[in-house]
Design a protein around this motif. Structure first.
Motif, PDB file in Angstrom:
ATOM      1  N   THR A  79      32.870 -20.947 -47.003  1.00 13.73           N
ATOM      2  CA  THR A  79      32.718 -19.554 -47.426  1.00 13.73           C
ATOM      3  C   THR A  79      31.258 -19.132 -47.559  1.00 13.73           C
ATOM      4  N   THR A  80      30.335 -19.930 -47.089  1.00  8.40           N
ATOM      5  CA  THR A  80      28.918 -19.596 -47.202  1.00  8.40           C
ATOM      6  C   THR A  80      28.244 -19.746 -45.836  1.00  8.40           C
ATOM      7  N   ALA A  81      26.925 -19.629 -45.844  1.00  5.40           N
ATOM      8  CA  ALA A  81      26.155 -19.742 -44.614  1.00  5.40           C
ATOM      9  C   ALA A  81      25.886 -21.181 -44.210  1.00  5.40           C
ATOM     10  N   PHE A  82      26.431 -22.145 -44.923  1.00 12.48           N
ATOM     11  CA  PHE A  82      26.114 -23.553 -44.688  1.00 12.48           C
ATOM     12  C   PHE A  82      26.509 -24.007 -43.288  1.00 12.48           C
ATOM     13  N   THR A  83      27.664 -23.553 -42.804  1.00  9.43           N
ATOM     14  CA  THR A  83      28.160 -24.012 -41.502  1.00  9.43           C
ATOM     15  C   THR A  83      27.182 -23.669 -40.390  1.00  9.43           C
ATOM     16  N   ARG A  84      26.772 -22.399 -40.327  1.00  4.67           N
ATOM     17  CA  ARG A  84      25.851 -21.987 -39.266  1.00  4.67           C
ATOM     18  C   ARG A  84      24.515 -22.710 -39.374  1.00  4.67           C
ATOM     19  N   VAL A  85      23.999 -22.833 -40.582  1.00  2.34           N
ATOM     20  CA  VAL A  85      22.675 -23.427 -40.761  1.00  2.34           C
ATOM     21  C   VAL A  85      22.672 -24.893 -40.349  1.00  2.34           C
ATOM     22  N   VAL A  86      23.642 -25.662 -40.795  1.00  6.43           N
ATOM     23  CA  VAL A  86      23.623 -27.091 -40.510  1.00  6.43           C
ATOM     24  C   VAL A  86      23.884 -27.368 -39.036  1.00  6.43           C
ATOM     25  N   VAL A  87      24.713 -26.550 -38.383  1.00  3.43           N
ATOM     26  CA  VAL A  87      24.965 -26.746 -36.947  1.00  3.43           C
ATOM     27  C   VAL A  87      23.715 -26.433 -36.140  1.00  3.43           C
ATOM     28  N   VAL A  88      23.016 -25.364 -36.481  1.00  2.35           N
ATOM     29  CA  VAL A  88      21.790 -25.004 -35.749  1.00  2.35           C
ATOM     30  C   VAL A  88      20.717 -26.078 -35.938  1.00  2.35           C
ATOM     31  N   LEU A  89      20.547 -26.574 -37.155  1.00  2.00           N
ATOM     32  CA  LEU A  89      19.558 -27.626 -37.383  1.00  2.00           C
ATOM     33  C   LEU A  89      19.919 -28.901 -36.625  1.00  2.00           C
ATOM     34  N   SER A  90      21.206 -29.182 -36.507  1.00  3.97           N
ATOM     35  CA  SER A  90      21.624 -30.351 -35.718  1.00  3.97           C
ATOM     36  C   SER A  90      21.313 -30.135 -34.238  1.00  3.97           C
ATOM     37  N   PHE A  91      21.484 -28.910 -33.749  1.00  2.90           N
ATOM     38  CA  PHE A  91      21.135 -28.611 -32.363  1.00  2.90           C
ATOM     39  C   PHE A  91      19.633 -28.777 -32.122  1.00  2.90           C
ATOM     40  N   ASN A 104      19.654 -37.524 -41.471  1.00  2.00           N
ATOM     41  CA  ASN A 104      20.760 -36.669 -41.910  1.00  2.00           C
ATOM     42  C   ASN A 104      20.541 -36.117 -43.312  1.00  2.00           C
ATOM     43  N   GLN A 105      19.929 -36.924 -44.192  1.00  2.00           N
ATOM     44  CA  GLN A 105      19.705 -36.455 -45.562  1.00  2.00           C
ATOM     45  C   GLN A 105      18.789 -35.235 -45.576  1.00  2.00           C
ATOM     46  N   VAL A 106      17.776 -35.239 -44.718  1.00  2.00           N
ATOM     47  CA  VAL A 106      16.849 -34.103 -44.665  1.00  2.00           C
ATOM     48  C   VAL A 106      17.544 -32.877 -44.076  1.00  2.00           C
ATOM     49  N   ILE A 107      18.342 -33.081 -43.027  1.00  2.00           N
ATOM     50  CA  ILE A 107      19.052 -31.963 -42.406  1.00  2.00           C
ATOM     51  C   ILE A 107      20.020 -31.324 -43.398  1.00  2.00           C
ATOM     52  N   ILE A 108      20.801 -32.146 -44.082  1.00  2.00           N
ATOM     53  CA  ILE A 108      21.768 -31.629 -45.043  1.00  2.00           C
ATOM     54  C   ILE A 108      21.060 -30.962 -46.227  1.00  2.00           C
ATOM     55  N   GLY A 109      19.987 -31.581 -46.712  1.00  2.00           N
ATOM     56  CA  GLY A 109      19.252 -30.992 -47.836  1.00  2.00           C
ATOM     57  C   GLY A 109      18.635 -29.656 -47.484  1.00  2.00           C
ATOM     58  N   LEU A 110      18.003 -29.571 -46.314  1.00  2.00           N
ATOM     59  CA  LEU A 110      17.407 -28.304 -45.887  1.00  2.00           C
ATOM     60  C   LEU A 110      18.478 -27.240 -45.687  1.00  2.00           C
ATOM     61  N   ALA A 111      19.598 -27.621 -45.085  1.00  3.66           N
ATOM     62  CA  ALA A 111      20.696 -26.666 -44.899  1.00  3.66           C
ATOM     63  C   ALA A 111      21.245 -26.190 -46.241  1.00  3.66           C
ATOM     64  N   LEU A 112      21.300 -27.078 -47.201  1.00  2.83           N
ATOM     65  CA  LEU A 112      21.831 -26.710 -48.514  1.00  2.83           C
ATOM     66  C   LEU A 112      20.924 -25.706 -49.210  1.00  2.83           C
ATOM     67  N   PHE A 113      19.619 -25.954 -49.201  1.00  2.00           N
ATOM     68  CA  PHE A 113      18.703 -25.039 -49.890  1.00  2.00           C
ATOM     69  C   PHE A 113      18.542 -23.725 -49.130  1.00  2.00           C
ATOM     70  N   LEU A 114      18.629 -23.753 -47.808  1.00  2.00           N
ATOM     71  CA  LEU A 114      18.639 -22.492 -47.063  1.00  2.00           C
ATOM     72  C   LEU A 114      19.902 -21.685 -47.374  1.00  2.00           C
ATOM     73  N   THR A 115      21.020 -22.382 -47.583  1.00  2.00           N
ATOM     74  CA  THR A 115      22.249 -21.704 -47.978  1.00  2.00           C
ATOM     75  C   THR A 115      22.091 -21.042 -49.345  1.00  2.00           C
ATOM     76  N   PHE A 116      21.470 -21.758 -50.285  1.00  2.00           N
ATOM     77  CA  PHE A 116      21.216 -21.163 -51.599  1.00  2.00           C
ATOM     78  C   PHE A 116      20.347 -19.911 -51.474  1.00  2.00           C
ATOM     79  N   PHE A 117      19.347 -19.972 -50.601  1.00  2.00           N
ATOM     80  CA  PHE A 117      18.449 -18.825 -50.424  1.00  2.00           C
ATOM     81  C   PHE A 117      19.190 -17.638 -49.811  1.00  2.00           C
TER      82      PHE A 117
END
Length: 262
Positions: A79-91, A104-117
């Motif tokens: 229900t948040t922007a997490f899906t789009r952010v983490v997929v793009v960073l993986s690409f 993976n820890q950095v990708i997930i962490g960055l995606a999480l904080f970008l989602t919060f923003f």
């Protein structure tokens, strides 16, 4: 050695063994006390009747909170922007051909904080309209839940394509909705998710184009020089990293992701 000497040695050995045995059995008995048992806490769940409605209400609130916490990862992803952010960073990582960098820890962490923003305005509205009035006693639990879902649904509607929403409305066998309020949440969430995946793949395609060009140029150059046995990826990787650093790639990727939600 004669038989007399051997006999004396045997007698001396027997006397020594006898003395040691008597001293062992006559020694005081030392009692060994076992260490006291460490008490282990026991958790007991009982269902008791209560005549106080407030106690029942608090128990139900705790149960509801535990249920929400168990579903928190799915709610955060779907229900948040997490899906789009983490997929793009993986690409981005895959296009750079750095399969383990960033990890993976950095990708997930960055995606999480970008989602919060990205979700900060939505969650601020939920806190203002639903959470704070509920904590102050101005709203009931049902009213607070309805007001909390409304900003999240508005965010998902802005990012959901009509085609994807129509697909799940048709599959759910419900009447054609006239307004957003007529769309159930269980229909909106999967439509929002596949819309996010499609947008993320479109952004990923645009990310891949410059790096594919570099791979093609490096591969054709190596072929023209007759260096067939040299892997082109080994040569193209430094050029990819150089290009990504020169154009300030992380700044561009993050800015494009945030702008895609506005």
């Amino acid at each position: 050695m004669d038989s007399v000497g051997a006999r004396k040695i045997l007698i001396f050995s027997a006397l020594t063994i006898a003395v040691l045995g008597l001293s062992f059995f006559s020694a005081p008995v030392v009692k060994v006390f076992a260490a006291p048992a460490v008490p282990v806490p026991n958790v007991d769940i009982n269902i008791n009747t209560s005549s106080n409605p407030q106690e029942v209400s608090k128990s139900l609130q705790i149960l509801f909170l535990i249920t929400i916490l168990s579903l928190a990862p799915a709610i955060l992803i779907m229900t948040t922007a997490f899906t789009r952010v983490v997929v793009v960073l993986s690409f981005v990582r895959s296009a750079l051909s750095t399969h383990t960098t960033p990890p993976n820890q950095v990708i997930i962490g960055l995606a999480l904080f970008l989602t919060f923003f990205i979700m900060a305005p939505t969650w601020s509205q939920v806190n203002k309209d639903a959470l704070q009035p509920y904590l102050s006693g101005k709203l009931s639990q049902e009213q607070a839940l309805k007001k909390a879902v409304t900003p999240v649904r508005d965010f998902m509607f802005k990012q959901t394509r009509e085609k994807d929403l129509a697909l799940f409305v048709k599959m759910a066998n419900i009447k054609r909705p006239r307004t957003h309020a007529d769309v159930p949440t269980y229909v909106l969430i999967p439509a929002f998710t596949i819309s996010e995946l499609k947008t993320a793949f479109q952004i990923g395609f645009m990310i891949y184009i410059p790096f594919i060009v570099i791979d093609m140029v490096i591969a054709s150059s190596l072929m023209s020089m007759g260096m067939i046995m040299l892997p082109p990826m080994m040569i193209s990787l430094p050029f990819k990293l150089l290009l990504f650093v020169l154009v300030d790639g992380w700044n561009l990727i993050v800015r494009s992701l945030i702008m895609s939600f506005q």
